[in-house]
Enzyme design. Structure first.
Site, PDB file in Angstrom:
ATOM      1  N   LYS A 289       0.834  -1.191   0.000  1.00 27.43           N
ATOM      2  CA  LYS A 289       0.000   0.000   0.000  1.00 27.43           C
ATOM      3  C   LYS A 289       0.876   1.251   0.000  1.00 27.43           C
ATOM      4  O   LYS A 289       1.890   1.321   0.719  1.00 27.43           O
ATOM      5  CB  LYS A 289      -0.909   0.017   1.230  1.00 27.43           C
ATOM      6  CG  LYS A 289      -1.879  -1.153   1.307  1.00 27.43           C
ATOM      7  CD  LYS A 289      -2.990  -1.040   0.282  1.00 27.43           C
ATOM      8  CE  LYS A 289      -4.012  -2.155   0.455  1.00 27.43           C
ATOM      9  NZ  LYS A 289      -5.188  -1.984  -0.424  1.00 27.43           N
TER      10      LYS A 289
ATOM     11  N   ASP B  95      -0.710  -0.092  -4.392  1.00 30.97           N
ATOM     12  CA  ASP B  95      -2.130   0.256  -4.323  1.00 30.97           C
ATOM     13  C   ASP B  95      -2.270   1.555  -3.535  1.00 30.97           C
ATOM     14  O   ASP B  95      -1.915   1.618  -2.361  1.00 30.97           O
ATOM     15  CB  ASP B  95      -2.903  -0.866  -3.638  1.00 30.97           C
ATOM     16  CG  ASP B  95      -4.413  -0.666  -3.666  1.00 30.97           C
ATOM     17  OD1 ASP B  95      -4.872   0.397  -4.133  1.00 30.97           O
ATOM     18  OD2 ASP B  95      -5.134  -1.568  -3.213  1.00 30.97           O
TER      19      ASP B  95
ATOM     20  N   GLU C 201      -2.154   0.698  -8.592  1.00 28.27           N
ATOM     21  CA  GLU C 201      -3.582   0.416  -8.423  1.00 28.27           C
ATOM     22  C   GLU C 201      -4.336   1.595  -7.832  1.00 28.27           C
ATOM     23  O   GLU C 201      -3.892   2.211  -6.867  1.00 28.27           O
ATOM     24  CB  GLU C 201      -3.729  -0.812  -7.519  1.00 28.27           C
ATOM     25  CG  GLU C 201      -5.156  -1.292  -7.333  1.00 28.27           C
ATOM     26  CD  GLU C 201      -5.199  -2.595  -6.550  1.00 28.27           C
ATOM     27  OE1 GLU C 201      -6.199  -2.809  -5.839  1.00 28.27           O
ATOM     28  OE2 GLU C 201      -4.231  -3.376  -6.628  1.00 28.27           O
TER      29      GLU C 201
ATOM     30  N   GLU D  52     -11.806  -2.441  -8.542  1.00 31.66           N
ATOM     31  CA  GLU D  52     -12.493  -2.875  -7.327  1.00 31.66           C
ATOM     32  C   GLU D  52     -13.599  -1.919  -6.924  1.00 31.66           C
ATOM     33  O   GLU D  52     -14.483  -2.293  -6.147  1.00 31.66           O
ATOM     34  CB  GLU D  52     -11.512  -3.049  -6.168  1.00 31.66           C
ATOM     35  CG  GLU D  52     -10.951  -1.772  -5.602  1.00 31.66           C
ATOM     36  CD  GLU D  52     -10.054  -2.011  -4.399  1.00 31.66           C
ATOM     37  OE1 GLU D  52     -10.524  -1.806  -3.276  1.00 31.66           O
ATOM     38  OE2 GLU D  52      -8.899  -2.406  -4.594  1.00 31.66           O
TER      39      GLU D  52
ATOM     40  N   ASP E  93     -14.083  -7.124  -9.231  1.00 32.70           N
ATOM     41  CA  ASP E  93     -14.406  -7.857  -8.007  1.00 32.70           C
ATOM     42  C   ASP E  93     -15.775  -8.501  -8.225  1.00 32.70           C
ATOM     43  O   ASP E  93     -16.755  -7.807  -8.503  1.00 32.70           O
ATOM     44  CB  ASP E  93     -14.433  -6.871  -6.832  1.00 32.70           C
ATOM     45  CG  ASP E  93     -14.798  -7.499  -5.497  1.00 32.70           C
ATOM     46  OD1 ASP E  93     -15.764  -8.279  -5.444  1.00 32.70           O
ATOM     47  OD2 ASP E  93     -14.140  -7.177  -4.493  1.00 32.70           O
TER      48      ASP E  93
ATOM     49  N   HIS F 258      -9.870  -8.376  -7.354  1.00 28.60           N
ATOM     50  CA  HIS F 258      -9.639  -7.848  -6.012  1.00 28.60           C
ATOM     51  C   HIS F 258     -10.290  -8.746  -4.961  1.00 28.60           C
ATOM     52  O   HIS F 258     -11.468  -9.077  -5.056  1.00 28.60           O
ATOM     53  CB  HIS F 258     -10.226  -6.426  -5.939  1.00 28.60           C
ATOM     54  CG  HIS F 258     -10.476  -5.909  -4.556  1.00 28.60           C
ATOM     55  ND1 HIS F 258     -11.740  -5.899  -3.976  1.00 28.60           N
ATOM     56  CD2 HIS F 258      -9.639  -5.397  -3.646  1.00 28.60           C
ATOM     57  CE1 HIS F 258     -11.654  -5.380  -2.763  1.00 28.60           C
ATOM     58  NE2 HIS F 258     -10.401  -5.072  -2.540  1.00 28.60           N
TER      59      HIS F 258
END
Length: 370
Positions: free
Chosen positions: A168, A197, A223, A249, A272, A299
């Protein structure tokens, strides 16, 4: 074919296995919304969707008062017709997350029912492209974790056979994000994928500032750098980056994916299955991506997505975040690869006693034909 005669829905709340934080939110709990269907021949199927802590009762209310009564008496094998009928029956509430999550619970139950009726596992029903898929792990990459711990987790995953880790990002400075990624790259070497992400946390200029650093570290994808409705911003960012931009997602219909792809606004598609409304629309998105020579890397929901990524040819990864271990048998894996379930339907071995014990008080209801 046999008509649907009974539906039951309930909710189970699962606590996260570890603290999960990103640049805009925390994963508070998995509100897991289940739908179990029975047809006139006595066959059953169970599907589910989820939230990350809010909105579960709203999904249940939509199922109870609108979607499941409409489903009664319909032919269970007519999955495409049912999906469209339910969507347009309450079209004023679509497109959006509550409708998509409710549709997904129904749609995944119908596919499970089809699997049980035919004796086939989902990955065969939906295409049968392969029987296993490499995994990358996200569980050790949350935003609150220090660079040294990120590196240790990635090394551990690499030793277990995982092919990549997701980290992240979204720290206030480029240097803060760089320190996290540099620590991981130094630990695992060059022949290991690192994904990032940002969870929609950045402005376009801030995302663009990070591109040279991501390129230098050979990052696998960037992401959700921008808010999910900023298609033009993502298109400009992708045009200026050799790192693929990943989105999906936070998109809730095949049409939204089509707009992104048409605009050249993504390099990785991340539908997703719950948030896009079920297996039926997920497969549309996967084949849309394939037709445009793009990979689909979904996701979360690994226990369900494992069958879908093994169904299609353009899905190179499964995201590893375990969440169902308290209510189902662990997903089959060998080292860093996940194995497609071979039992009929979704292939998730639910612990019925645990589901009953953990069902949220007052959430369960049943609807019958007539």
């Amino acid at each position: 074919m046999a008509r649907i005669t009974k539906a039951r829905a309930f909710m189970v709340v699962l606590e996260p296995k570890v603290l999960r934080t990103d640049a805009i939110q925390s994963f508070k709990a998995q509100e897991t919304i289940f739908v179990e269907l029975a047809d006139a021949d006595g066959a059953t199927g169970m599907g589910y969707s989820y939230t990350i802590g809010d909105g579960g009762p709203s999904v249940l209310a939509l199922l109870q008062h609108t979607l499941l009564p409409r489903l009664m008496g319909q032919e269970g094998e007519a999955i495409e017709a049912i999906w469209r009928d339910l969507l347009f029956f309450s079209h004023a509430t679509a497109v959006g997350p509550i409708m998509a999550l409710a549709l997904a619970a129904v749609d995944t139950a119908l596919w499970d029912l089809r699997g049980h009726r035919t004796g086939l596992p989902l990955h065969r029903l939906a295409g049968g492209a392969k029987s296993r898929v490499p995994m990358y792990t996200t569980e050790g990459g949350w935003l609150h974790i220090a660079p040294e711990a990120l590196a240790e987790d990635a090394l551990s995953a690499q030793a277990q056979g995982f092919r990549g880790s997701k980290v992240k990002i979204g720290k206030p400075s480029v240097a803060g994000d760089a320190a996290r990624l540099q620590a991981v790259r130094k630990a695992v070497g060059d022949d290991y994928e690192i994904m990032t992400d940002a969870n929609q946390s950045m402005t376009a200029p801030e995302a663009l500032r990070r591109v040279p650093m991501l390129e230098a570290l050979n990052i696998g994808w960037f992401e959700e750098p921008l808010p999910s409705d900023d298609i033009a911003g993502h298109a400009r960012l992708q045009a200026g980056s050799r790192v693929p931009v990943a989105v999906g997602e936070s998109l809730y219909s095949p049409g939204q994916f089509a707009d992104y792809i048409a605009a050249g606004a993504c390099g990785i598609v991340q539908a997703d299955v719950a948030r896009v409304g079920g297996i039926t629309p997920w497969l549309k998105v996967a084949h849309l991506a394939e037709a445009h020579n793009l990979a689909i890397c979904p996701h979360f929901l690994m226990e369900l997505h494992v069958s879908l990524v093994c169904a299609v040819p353009n899905a190179p990864w499964l995201e590893y975040i375990p969440q169902l271990d308290d209510i189902a048998a662990p997903m089959a894996r060998e080292g860093g690869e996940a194995l497609a379930p071979v039992t009929p339907g979704l292939g998730i071995d639910w612990d019925r006693d645990r589901l009953a014990a953990l069902t949220t008080e007052g959430s369960a209801f049943e609807i019958r034909e007539g």
